[in-house]
Design a protein around this motif. Structure first.
Motif, PDB file in Angstrom:
ATOM      1  N   VAL A   4      31.818  42.715  48.120  1.00 57.37           N
ATOM      2  CA  VAL A   4      32.646  41.514  47.905  1.00 57.37           C
ATOM      3  C   VAL A   4      34.034  41.953  47.458  1.00 57.37           C
ATOM      4  O   VAL A   4      34.180  42.789  46.567  1.00 57.37           O
ATOM      5  CB  VAL A   4      32.005  40.594  46.828  1.00 57.37           C
ATOM      6  N   ARG A   5      35.061  41.385  48.068  1.00 52.35           N
ATOM      7  CA  ARG A   5      36.450  41.747  47.757  1.00 52.35           C
ATOM      8  C   ARG A   5      36.759  41.436  46.291  1.00 52.35           C
ATOM      9  O   ARG A   5      36.324  40.415  45.747  1.00 52.35           O
ATOM     10  CB  ARG A   5      37.367  40.917  48.664  1.00 52.35           C
ATOM     11  N   VAL A   6      37.531  42.321  45.638  1.00 42.88           N
ATOM     12  CA  VAL A   6      37.931  42.109  44.249  1.00 42.88           C
ATOM     13  C   VAL A   6      39.448  42.072  44.154  1.00 42.88           C
ATOM     14  O   VAL A   6      40.117  43.042  44.493  1.00 42.88           O
ATOM     15  CB  VAL A   6      37.371  43.253  43.351  1.00 42.88           C
ATOM     16  N   ASP A   7      40.002  40.937  43.699  1.00 48.84           N
ATOM     17  CA  ASP A   7      41.460  40.825  43.523  1.00 48.84           C
ATOM     18  C   ASP A   7      41.869  41.302  42.138  1.00 48.84           C
ATOM     19  O   ASP A   7      42.894  41.934  41.949  1.00 48.84           O
ATOM     20  CB  ASP A   7      41.914  39.369  43.706  1.00 48.84           C
ATOM     21  N   GLN A   8      41.043  40.953  41.146  1.00 44.29           N
ATOM     22  CA  GLN A   8      41.361  41.315  39.768  1.00 44.29           C
ATOM     23  C   GLN A   8      40.108  41.878  39.103  1.00 44.29           C
ATOM     24  O   GLN A   8      39.011  41.356  39.292  1.00 44.29           O
ATOM     25  CB  GLN A   8      41.864  40.088  38.996  1.00 44.29           C
ATOM     26  N   GLY A  48      41.350  30.841  45.230  1.00 46.60           N
ATOM     27  CA  GLY A  48      40.833  31.791  46.222  1.00 46.60           C
ATOM     28  C   GLY A  48      40.654  33.208  45.705  1.00 46.60           C
ATOM     29  O   GLY A  48      40.172  34.077  46.434  1.00 46.60           O
ATOM     30  N   GLU A  49      41.021  33.461  44.446  1.00 45.38           N
ATOM     31  CA  GLU A  49      40.913  34.830  43.935  1.00 45.38           C
ATOM     32  C   GLU A  49      39.530  35.126  43.389  1.00 45.38           C
ATOM     33  O   GLU A  49      38.818  34.243  42.919  1.00 45.38           O
ATOM     34  CB  GLU A  49      41.970  35.076  42.848  1.00 45.38           C
ATOM     35  N   ILE A  50      39.162  36.406  43.455  1.00 46.39           N
ATOM     36  CA  ILE A  50      37.868  36.856  42.955  1.00 46.39           C
ATOM     37  C   ILE A  50      38.102  37.917  41.883  1.00 46.39           C
ATOM     38  O   ILE A  50      38.879  38.855  42.096  1.00 46.39           O
ATOM     39  CB  ILE A  50      37.015  37.459  44.094  1.00 46.39           C
ATOM     40  N   CYS A  51      37.441  37.726  40.754  1.00 47.90           N
ATOM     41  CA  CYS A  51      37.591  38.665  39.643  1.00 47.90           C
ATOM     42  C   CYS A  51      36.235  39.246  39.278  1.00 47.90           C
ATOM     43  O   CYS A  51      35.229  38.539  39.326  1.00 47.90           O
ATOM     44  CB  CYS A  51      38.182  37.932  38.434  1.00 47.90           C
ATOM     45  N   ILE A  52      36.202  40.532  38.936  1.00 46.16           N
ATOM     46  CA  ILE A  52      34.990  41.097  38.341  1.00 46.16           C
ATOM     47  C   ILE A  52      35.360  41.549  36.934  1.00 46.16           C
ATOM     48  O   ILE A  52      36.398  42.174  36.738  1.00 46.16           O
ATOM     49  CB  ILE A  52      34.379  42.220  39.204  1.00 46.16           C
ATOM     50  N   ALA A  53      34.542  41.194  35.965  1.00 43.52           N
ATOM     51  CA  ALA A  53      34.946  41.385  34.567  1.00 43.52           C
ATOM     52  C   ALA A  53      33.758  41.697  33.670  1.00 43.52           C
ATOM     53  O   ALA A  53      32.621  41.341  33.987  1.00 43.52           O
ATOM     54  CB  ALA A  53      35.630  40.122  34.061  1.00 43.52           C
TER      55      ALA A  53
END
Lengths: 422, 176
Positions: free
Chosen positions: A290-294, A374-379
């Motif tokens: 899965v794409r990660v933006d932040q 639309g952004e994807i974050c993993i944290a």
């Protein structure tokens, strides 16, 4: 019959010989901690309405300024100002302001306020973290006003669930992944009103930082709090920091538990919470790619020095993916200093990460990395409810520092056990 | 609530997440105003709720009502709409506290979702813990609460309760 550590601590705080799960008692907290944002807009008004000019227990009260710092807007500048005035008006003994404060749910352990055997009352929910030090700690919301007015508050005695953990973590797998697996098995109400008591050789081998992470996340299964029986590690930690004496109570061998669950971490995989619920658990295999933006490493659930060390091992000599931003926020000034002293800041800066002041950071969507549509974050943060970090059209995945760091390099959700872990 | 109350039941399921229910965000968190927050009440599960629910209505739910992180805005939003009581099979510990402290009568009873359906007319007696489904005739009995908590809710919540205690008590700061 023997008693659990939780029953012993609550009995002591209630001034009773013993307490039983299900009964409602009134307890006197050893320390009451307010996180800055409710004071000006709620507590001041409430105390005025009741007619309280001075709070009952200023010598056992602390105020921390840490949620959104430095003040990102006028609203918060007002809240901080109100908090400072409150401290002054009520002569509150323990006050920690910007630059001399960290996330309350870690900082208060460093300052020795959270320590074995006590009843720790906060307004904010993730105070459960401090169960790691063998105390009963939780967020109690508006009951803080009850404490200010009378010195005590009402509390329903919880039953306990024992979680026995054995085995050694494989490389790239951490306490965060274990906790996510436990949440997955329990579900949103699986530990309703219980204390999760973590025991076993794996827990004993865990650092204080890892124990803080375990106890932090329990509320997502409905638990009242989490707790780890204090051992030599706990006592050493607290002895260095606590001004007041403490009593390292532990559970009796014949104490009653409502359930016992066993875990062996030897074959545990990295686990991820997918949008939009902290118990919506997936294994890494289900979400990788899965794409990660932040990417964000921080918060009371993952911004401790141990998380930073894990992230630095993965990021050393590598760069953050060109399409991804990595934000790193230590929990406290002590952690930040540790990062500086160990050369971790250099690793992060050279990788292209941005490092923020010790605080909650972007966790609650106020500043320091708000997400757009639309952004994807993993944290490594605590929550991933819809819109938590910004746009209602954004998505948050929660994971360990290892998974987040590895994902920041690849620009997509990545299994940290692959060649990025060396 | 007074002696007895009659209201219309709004039925929700299990594990209603309090933050999701009010689509809690940084923006929502800015205000604590009851009327502002009423606009978000339960919208995460039923977007028309603030428009269709009336003052005096009752929320009915399954297990673990108002779970998750829970911010005070959730309980405030319910007061804003004028929800008179909540009946659930179980409550999250945080909402159990926030709800009672905000003066919301909470009824915890078994098999609620089997015995109450959307739109049923329900008669409630908080002090006795009695629930009477007037539409179907079925009765339920809530787990009893300590007297002082019932007193607190009937006073309108923690703040009015403490205010009364402190003005009326001979001692400076009585314990609850």
């Amino acid at each position: 019959m023997g008693k659990t550590i939780s029953e012993k601590i609550i009995a002591r705080a209630a001034g009773k010989k013993e307490v039983f799960p299900g009964e409602i008692v009134t307890v006197k907290p050893d320390i009451t901690v307010c996180h800055e944002y409710f004071i000006a807009k709620r507590y001041v008004k409430m105390l005025k309405e009741i007619g309280i000019e001075k709070i009952r227990n200023p010598d056992a009260t602390a105020v921390v300024i840490e949620h959104r710092v430095p003040a990102p807007n006028e609203d918060f500048a007002g809240r901080h100002k109100g908090a400072r005035e409150f401290v002054k008006n009520h002569n509150i003994k323990y006050f920690y302001d910007l630059g001399r404060c960290g996330i309350g749910h870690h900082f208060m352990a460093e300052k020795g306020h959270a320590r074995p055997g006590i009843l720790y009352a906060a307004d904010d929910n993730h105070a459960t973290s401090f169960g790691a030090l063998g105390c009963i700690a939780a967020g109690y919301g508006m009951s803080i006003i009850e404490i200010f007015a009378t010195g005590r508050f009402w509390l329903k005695v919880p039953g306990s669930i024992r979680i026995e953990v054995s085995g050694k973590f494989p490389e790239g797998v951490t306490s965060r992944d274990l906790m996510q697996k436990i949440l997955s098995d329990l579900g949103a109400g699986g530990a309703l009103y219980k204390v999760l008591e973590f025991r076993g050789p794996t827990i004993e081998a865990m650092s204080i930082d890892s124990r803080l992470v375990m106890c932090n996340m329990v509320l997502h299964a409905g638990a009242k709090t989490g707790i780890v029986n204090p051992d030599e590690k706990t006592v050493q930690y607290s002895r260095k920091r606590a001004e007041q004496p403490f009593d390292a109570m532990t559970s009796d061998p014949d104490a009653h538990y409502d359930a016992v669950y066993e875990y062996n971490v030897s074959s545990l995989e990295p686990m991820v919470a997918a949008p939009h619920d902290p118990v919506n658990t997936k294994s890494i295999a289900q979400v990788k790619g899965v794409r990660v933006d932040q990417a964000f490493i921080g918060t009371c659930a993952g911004g401790h020095l141990e998380s930073m060390e894990i992230a630095a091992r993965i990021l050393k000599g590598k760069k953050v993916h060109p399409n991804t931003r990595l934000i790193i926020v230590p929990t406290t000034p002590e952690v930040y200093l540790g990062m500086a002293q160990q050369g971790l800041l250099e690793i992060f800066i050279e990788a292209g990460a941005v490092i923020g002041p010790p605080s909650c950071g972007p966790c609650s969507g106020g500043h320091m990395g708000v997400l757009g549509a639309g952004e994807i974050c993993i944290a490594t943060s605590t929550l991933n409810l819809k819109g938590r970090m910004g746009s209602a059209e954004s998505e948050i995945y929660l994971a360990s520092a290892a998974t987040v760091a590895a994902s920041a390099v690849r620009g997509e959700i990545t299994d940290p056990r692959e060649n990025y872990y060396s | 609530m007074g002696k007895k109350h009659i209201g219309k039941a709004w039925v929700f399921g299990h594990n209603i997440n309090a933050d999701a229910a009010i689509t809690y965000s940084s923006k929502v968190s800015e205000t604590y105003d009851m009327n502002e927050l009423a606009k978000y009440c339960m919208v995460g599960y039923y977007p028309e709720f603030p428009k269709e629910a009336k003052k005096g209505d009752i929320i009915v739910a399954g297990k673990n009502f108002a779970c998750g992180h829970l911010h005070p805005h959730f309980s405030i939003s319910l007061r804003g709409v004028g929800i008179a009581a909540i009946i659930a099979e179980s409550f999250s510990r945080r909402y159990y506290r926030d709800g009672l402290n905000e003066g919301m009568p909470l009824f915890e009873a078994e098999s609620v979702l089997e015995k109450i359906h959307q739109g049923d007319e329900i008669e409630l007696d908080f002090r006795k813990g009695n629930i009477h489904n007037l539409t179907s005739g079925v009765r339920l009995y809530a787990n009893p609460l300590p007297e002082f908590l019932v007193d607190m809710v009937e006073a309108g919540g923690l703040i009015p309760y403490l205010k009364n205690k402190l003005t009326n008590s001979p001692r400076p700061c009585p314990q609850i």
